[in-house]
Design a protein around this motif. Structure first.
Motif, mmCIF file in Angstrom:
data_model
loop_
_atom_site.group_PDB
_atom_site.id
_atom_site.type_symbol
_atom_site.label_atom_id
_atom_site.label_comp_id
_atom_site.label_asym_id
_atom_site.label_seq_id
_atom_site.Cartn_x
_atom_site.Cartn_y
_atom_site.Cartn_z
ATOM 1 N N PRO A 1 -13.348 3.491 8.425
ATOM 2 C CA PRO A 1 -12.487 4.304 7.550
ATOM 3 C C PRO A 1 -11.439 3.429 6.870
ATOM 4 O O PRO A 1 -10.826 2.557 7.498
ATOM 5 N N MET A 2 -11.257 3.654 5.585
ATOM 6 C CA MET A 2 -10.285 2.883 4.831
ATOM 7 C C MET A 2 -8.904 3.518 4.949
ATOM 8 O O MET A 2 -8.720 4.702 4.619
ATOM 9 N N PRO A 3 -7.899 2.764 5.437
ATOM 10 C CA PRO A 3 -6.543 3.324 5.501
ATOM 11 C C PRO A 3 -5.970 3.475 4.097
ATOM 12 O O PRO A 3 -6.461 2.862 3.138
ATOM 13 N N PRO A 4 -4.938 4.284 3.941
ATOM 14 C CA PRO A 4 -4.311 4.410 2.624
ATOM 15 C C PRO A 4 -3.843 3.048 2.118
ATOM 16 O O PRO A 4 -3.266 2.256 2.876
ATOM 17 N N ARG A 5 -4.107 2.770 0.854
ATOM 18 C CA ARG A 5 -3.706 1.476 0.281
ATOM 19 C C ARG A 5 -2.237 1.553 -0.113
ATOM 20 O O ARG A 5 -1.885 2.094 -1.171
ATOM 21 N N LEU A 6 -1.389 1.016 0.749
ATOM 22 C CA LEU A 6 0.053 1.080 0.538
ATOM 23 C C LEU A 6 0.593 -0.160 -0.153
ATOM 24 O O LEU A 6 1.768 -0.175 -0.544
ATOM 25 N N VAL A 7 -0.253 -1.186 -0.272
ATOM 26 C CA VAL A 7 0.164 -2.404 -0.970
ATOM 27 C C VAL A 7 -0.835 -2.667 -2.085
ATOM 28 O O VAL A 7 -2.022 -2.842 -1.825
ATOM 29 N N GLU A 8 -0.361 -2.670 -3.317
ATOM 30 C CA GLU A 8 -1.216 -2.928 -4.476
ATOM 31 C C GLU A 8 -0.916 -4.323 -5.016
ATOM 32 O O GLU A 8 0.244 -4.745 -5.069
ATOM 33 N N VAL A 9 -1.988 -5.033 -5.417
ATOM 34 C CA VAL A 9 -1.852 -6.403 -5.898
ATOM 35 C C VAL A 9 -2.596 -6.546 -7.218
ATOM 36 O O VAL A 9 -3.740 -6.097 -7.346
ATOM 37 N N GLU A 10 -1.945 -7.179 -8.181
ATOM 38 C CA GLU A 10 -2.581 -7.510 -9.448
ATOM 39 C C GLU A 10 -2.378 -9.005 -9.718
ATOM 40 O O GLU A 10 -1.241 -9.473 -9.784
ATOM 41 N N VAL A 11 -3.487 -9.730 -9.820
ATOM 42 C CA VAL A 11 -3.410 -11.176 -10.047
ATOM 43 C C VAL A 11 -3.069 -11.443 -11.510
ATOM 44 O O VAL A 11 -3.753 -10.964 -12.419
ATOM 45 N N ASN A 12 -2.003 -12.197 -11.732
ATOM 46 C CA ASN A 12 -1.598 -12.565 -13.091
ATOM 47 C C ASN A 12 -2.218 -13.881 -13.523
ATOM 48 O O ASN A 12 -2.710 -14.016 -14.649
ATOM 49 N N LYS A 13 -2.202 -14.865 -12.632
ATOM 50 C CA LYS A 13 -2.713 -16.190 -12.977
ATOM 51 C C LYS A 13 -3.047 -16.947 -11.707
ATOM 52 O O LYS A 13 -2.323 -16.862 -10.708
ATOM 53 N N ALA A 14 -4.158 -17.677 -11.736
ATOM 54 C CA ALA A 14 -4.562 -18.510 -10.599
ATOM 55 C C ALA A 14 -4.931 -19.892 -11.116
ATOM 56 O O ALA A 14 -5.711 -20.012 -12.066
ATOM 57 N N THR A 15 -4.380 -20.918 -10.520
ATOM 58 C CA THR A 15 -4.677 -22.300 -10.918
ATOM 59 C C THR A 15 -4.923 -23.142 -9.676
ATOM 60 O O THR A 15 -4.400 -22.845 -8.588
#
Length: 419
Positions: free
Chosen positions: A282-296
């Motif tokens: 079961p997937m717990p509620p997603r309480l932390v959201e992440v959006e990648v801006n840039k990866a180098t």
């Protein structure tokens, strides 16, 4: 004449070498210490399966004792398009050099893994494999998910030592008919007899065609000279008769073996090819959201840098405690004191730096993480910069001040930096 003698010797030499390899092969066992997981493509390791919480206990057992390989994995949502997906057909396996263990039981989310299954991308699965020590030695043991058409996806490994004497190994099973057998030696005389029979038939077949030497190169030259229309002249009437007799004899042996096996073993079970369904955890509620801006990836410093925007919807401040990619764990030393268990443990104890953290409840903040360690070079992940799609995937682990863990896969394009 010298040329013909040389060819004649070459035919006999080739035949003798083939026989030598055939006979000596089963007795040749080179020393193998570990697997070649670092030889796999960087994208295959980073963007297929995220393994975490892997554990093997105990690490030292005697012959006939058992150990458990357990942990969790998450198939990546960034699964490469050119690789067959784990959502089609997969099988939980174990990776170890040679038949050092017997698999007693294996389960995913409590479901027995005696058949193939399918795993959904982005979902979490918990596995447990029970192994029984068979041969003494020191072995590098991996959990493995074998994907149809893609091959094995290898998980992290630990060294296991098996002590004792293989002569003391005991392994018996009870069949559906109530018979107790030892799979190590069951029907061994029958197996040896059939192998010997086919070996003799094969040698007799080769002997007929090699009876008139030289064979290989002179006949090839003759075929080239005669052309396709007249090359059949090299096959004589006796050759055709012997071929028909061999074919008939082989068919009789196969048919006889079939009827004999049906008589000897009237109750059998066919090989199972159906897939078993495994529901993800079961997937717990997603309480932390992440959006990648840039990866180098900064090549001179072997430093992977990710800038991301994080939204914390929980009731406690959170921060990044671990960054896991391709079975390598980069640890935030300000939060955890996790040391490598041996020289082969893929843990960078202080390889993770986090800027502008923690993130407070209800806050959205841009943070930057740095995963710096020589393991990028040692395990050939730098080759990611040479791959055509230039994408990465990794597993981020956030922790709050209560110790609660929040998992989040991050992915996206990666830009190499040469400065």
């Amino acid at each position: 004449m010298k040329t013909m003698k040389h060819i004649r010797f070459g035919n006999w030499g080739a035949l003798a070498l083939a026989l030598l390899i055939t006979l000596a092969g089963p007795f040749y066992s080179p020393s193998v210490e570990a697997h070649g997981e670092r030889a796999q493509q960087a994208s295959l390791r980073m963007r297929t399966m995220h393994w975490f919480d892997t554990e093997i206990q105990p690490r030292k057992i005697a012959v006939n004792e058992t150990l458990k390989v357990s942990g969790r994995f998450m198939p990546s949502e960034s699964w490469p398009e050119h690789i067959r997906s784990v959502e089609e057909a997969a099988f939980l396996n174990i990776g170890v050099p040679g038949p050092a263990f017997v698999r007693v039981d294996s389960r995913v989310n409590g479901v027995p893994m005696i058949r193939s299954t399918r795993f959904h991308l982005g979902k979490t699965y918990e596995y447990e494999i029970t192994l029984k020590g068979r041969a003494p030695g020191r072995y590098h043991v991996h959990p493995v998910v074998s994907v149809e058409g893609a091959g094995p996806i290898i998980g992290p490994a630990f060294w296991v030592e098996v002590t004792g004497d293989q002569k003391d190994f005991e392994h018996t099973i009870t069949t559906m008919t109530g018979e107790t057998i030892n799979p190590e030696t069951y029907a061994m005389s029958t197996i040896l007899w059939w192998n010997a029979l086919w070996f003799v038939i094969g040698i007799a077949w080769l002997g007929w065609w090699f009876r008139k030497l030289p064979v290989i190169m002179p006949r090839y030259i003759k075929v080239e000279e005669l052309g396709d229309d007249q090359a059949n002249q090299l096959i004589t009437i006796p050759d055709m008769i012997v071929s028909v007799l061999f074919f008939g004899f082989v068919m009789l042996v196969i048919a006889g073996g079939f009827f004999w096996a049906n008589y000897q073993y009237p109750i059998t079970a066919v090989l199972q090819t159906g897939k078993v369904e495994v529901e993800p955890l079961p997937m717990p509620p997603r309480l932390v959201e992440v959006e990648v801006n840039k990866a180098t990836y900064r090549i001179p410093g072997r430093s992977f840098q990710v800038e991301m925007t994080v939204t914390n919807r929980s009731d406690h401040p959170v921060q990044v405690g671990e960054f896991a990619a391709a079975n390598i764990r980069f640890i935030n030393a300000k939060m955890f004191d996790i040391k490598p268990q041996d020289e082969h443990d893929l843990v960078a104890s202080s390889g993770l730096r986090v800027e502008n953290s923690p993130i407070q409840p209800g806050e959205t903040r841009t943070i930057t993480i740095y995963a710096d360690d020589a393991l990028w070079e040692t395990y050939r992940l730098v080759s990611l910069i040479n791959e055509p799609d230039g994408r990465f995937a990794a597993l981020l682990m956030f922790y709050d001040d209560q110790g609660t863990r929040y998992l989040h896969e991050i992915q996206g394009p990666m830009i190499p930096s040469f400065g």
